[in-house]
Design an enzyme around this catalytic site. Sequence first.
Site, PDB file in Angstrom:
ATOM      1  N   VAL A 138       0.656  -0.720  -0.107  1.00  0.00           N
ATOM      2  CA  VAL A 138      -0.051  -0.288  -0.267  1.00  0.00           C
ATOM      3  C   VAL A 138       0.854   0.978  -0.290  1.00  0.00           C
ATOM      4  O   VAL A 138       2.004   1.798   0.876  1.00  0.00           O
ATOM      5  CB  VAL A 138      -0.852  -0.152   1.042  1.00  0.00           C
ATOM      6  CG1 VAL A 138      -1.977   1.042   1.069  1.00  0.00           C
ATOM      7  CG2 VAL A 138      -1.161  -1.250   1.513  1.00  0.00           C
ATOM      8  N   SER A 139       0.768   1.771  -0.509  1.00  0.00           N
ATOM      9  CA  SER A 139       1.250   3.526  -0.479  1.00  0.00           C
ATOM     10  C   SER A 139       2.638   3.854  -0.996  1.00  0.00           C
ATOM     11  O   SER A 139       3.111   2.385  -2.474  1.00  0.00           O
ATOM     12  CB  SER A 139       1.422   4.337   0.592  1.00  0.00           C
ATOM     13  OG  SER A 139       1.181   5.654   0.686  1.00  0.00           O
ATOM     14  N   SER A 140       3.298   3.638  -0.483  1.00  0.00           N
ATOM     15  CA  SER A 140       4.594   3.823  -0.676  1.00  0.00           C
ATOM     16  C   SER A 140       5.291   1.901  -1.190  1.00  0.00           C
ATOM     17  O   SER A 140       5.585   1.659  -1.585  1.00  0.00           O
ATOM     18  CB  SER A 140       5.839   4.457   0.662  1.00  0.00           C
ATOM     19  OG  SER A 140       7.518   4.183   0.127  1.00  0.00           O
ATOM     20  N   HIS A 278      -6.380   8.327  -0.100  1.00  0.00           N
ATOM     21  CA  HIS A 278      -5.364   7.547   0.021  1.00  0.00           C
ATOM     22  C   HIS A 278      -5.736   6.505   0.705  1.00  0.00           C
ATOM     23  O   HIS A 278      -4.630   5.045   1.044  1.00  0.00           O
ATOM     24  CB  HIS A 278      -3.775   8.830   0.109  1.00  0.00           C
ATOM     25  CG  HIS A 278      -2.989   8.132   0.389  1.00  0.00           C
ATOM     26  ND1 HIS A 278      -2.706   7.374  -0.655  1.00  0.00           N
ATOM     27  CD2 HIS A 278      -2.026   7.473   0.978  1.00  0.00           C
ATOM     28  CE1 HIS A 278      -1.156   7.049  -0.727  1.00  0.00           C
ATOM     29  NE2 HIS A 278      -0.810   6.763  -0.229  1.00  0.00           N
TER      30      HIS A 278
END
Length: 308
Positions: A138-140, A278
């Site tokens: 997830v995300s980074s 996000h």
Amino acid sequence: MRWAPWSLLATGIVGGANAAALTKVTENFGANPRNVGFYIYVPDKLAANPPILVNPHWCHGDAQACYAGSQYATMASKYGFIVIYPDSPNTADKCWDVSSNATLAHNAGGDSLGIVNMVRWTLNKYKGDPKRVFVTGVSSGAMMTSTLIGAYPDVFAAGSAFAGVPFGCFAGNGYGVWSDACATGKITHTPAEWAALVKAAYPGYSGWRPKMQIFHGTVDETLNYTNFGEEVKEWNAVLGYSQAPTVTTANTPVSNWTKYTYGNKDWFEAYSAGGVSHNIQNQEAVVMSWFDLTCTSGSCFSWGTGGA
Ligand SMILES: *[C@@H]1O[C@H](CO)[C@@H](O)[C@H](O)[C@H]1NC(C)=O
Ligand SMILES: *[C@@H]1O[C@H](CO)[C@@H](O)[C@H](O)[C@H]1NC(C)=O
Ligand SMILES: *[C@@H]1O[C@H](CO)[C@@H](O)[C@H](O)[C@H]1NC(C)=O
């Protein structure tokens, strides 16, 4: 053959107390120029030639938080696969290096090489299945997923990225450089340009390309939704697919999320999460199915011919 409860009971994969825990690997596992931390979850009962799932954490997260923050370790105990939780060496913000020339190129260095050497060590030590190595985050962690899928198509069979960016979008001069331009959706390319970036990561590679699955919220305030469209362009072009979805399915797997399937082999799918920020919900069941990780006998993950 698909999962059948009786076969699991017969082989003893299900049930019993589980003593396995998240463990730090301290021995030398190969080149790790950035000193990425190596944490691993090996369940008590491993499948024969176990698949390996790599699960890089998000910014400000770490291996422990990632281990505790999803169902994957529980699923690993149930189905006998191994989970690798790498830990970012970047103490300032714990984001992954998805910017350096080294991390964005095959066997060149950066955080990606350290993670890949964890995979190679684990395949060797536990007689893992080199054709069933997967990565999700997830995300980074999603950005690292794209980085690994782009630079190491020979190592990974499939990826699943939640709220990330295209491979190469954060490219910058140095390790772990934050790209405001990419994050805010200012970096756009043609499909051919994106595919050229991916192909330049491993020049001369002409083998099998991993399957890819992406998810992105339409009101993502951290990594703008523009990145969803750019990822769609990139992976379709890498796989040689048309940019038009072959199937569009509303309200899947969550109400107001739309699933787009691409290509004749369904090797790329993209989920647009309507009204989601996000902070997108992980969809472990969809990911498990994408990687065929609930399969414990017979011909599991029979889509392709990838392998390290
Ligand atoms: C990374 O590659 C770019 C483009 O080739 C180059 O301009 C830059 O100097 C390189 N950076 C480093 C640190 O080597
Ligand atoms: C994403 O970028 C577009 C174009 O600049 C902008 O209109 C939109 O508000 C941004 N989305 C969010 C959630 O900030
Ligand atoms: C559903 O998604 C659309 C965008 O696709 C968004 O405008 C709308 O707010 C979402 N609805 C809810 C209830 O989140």
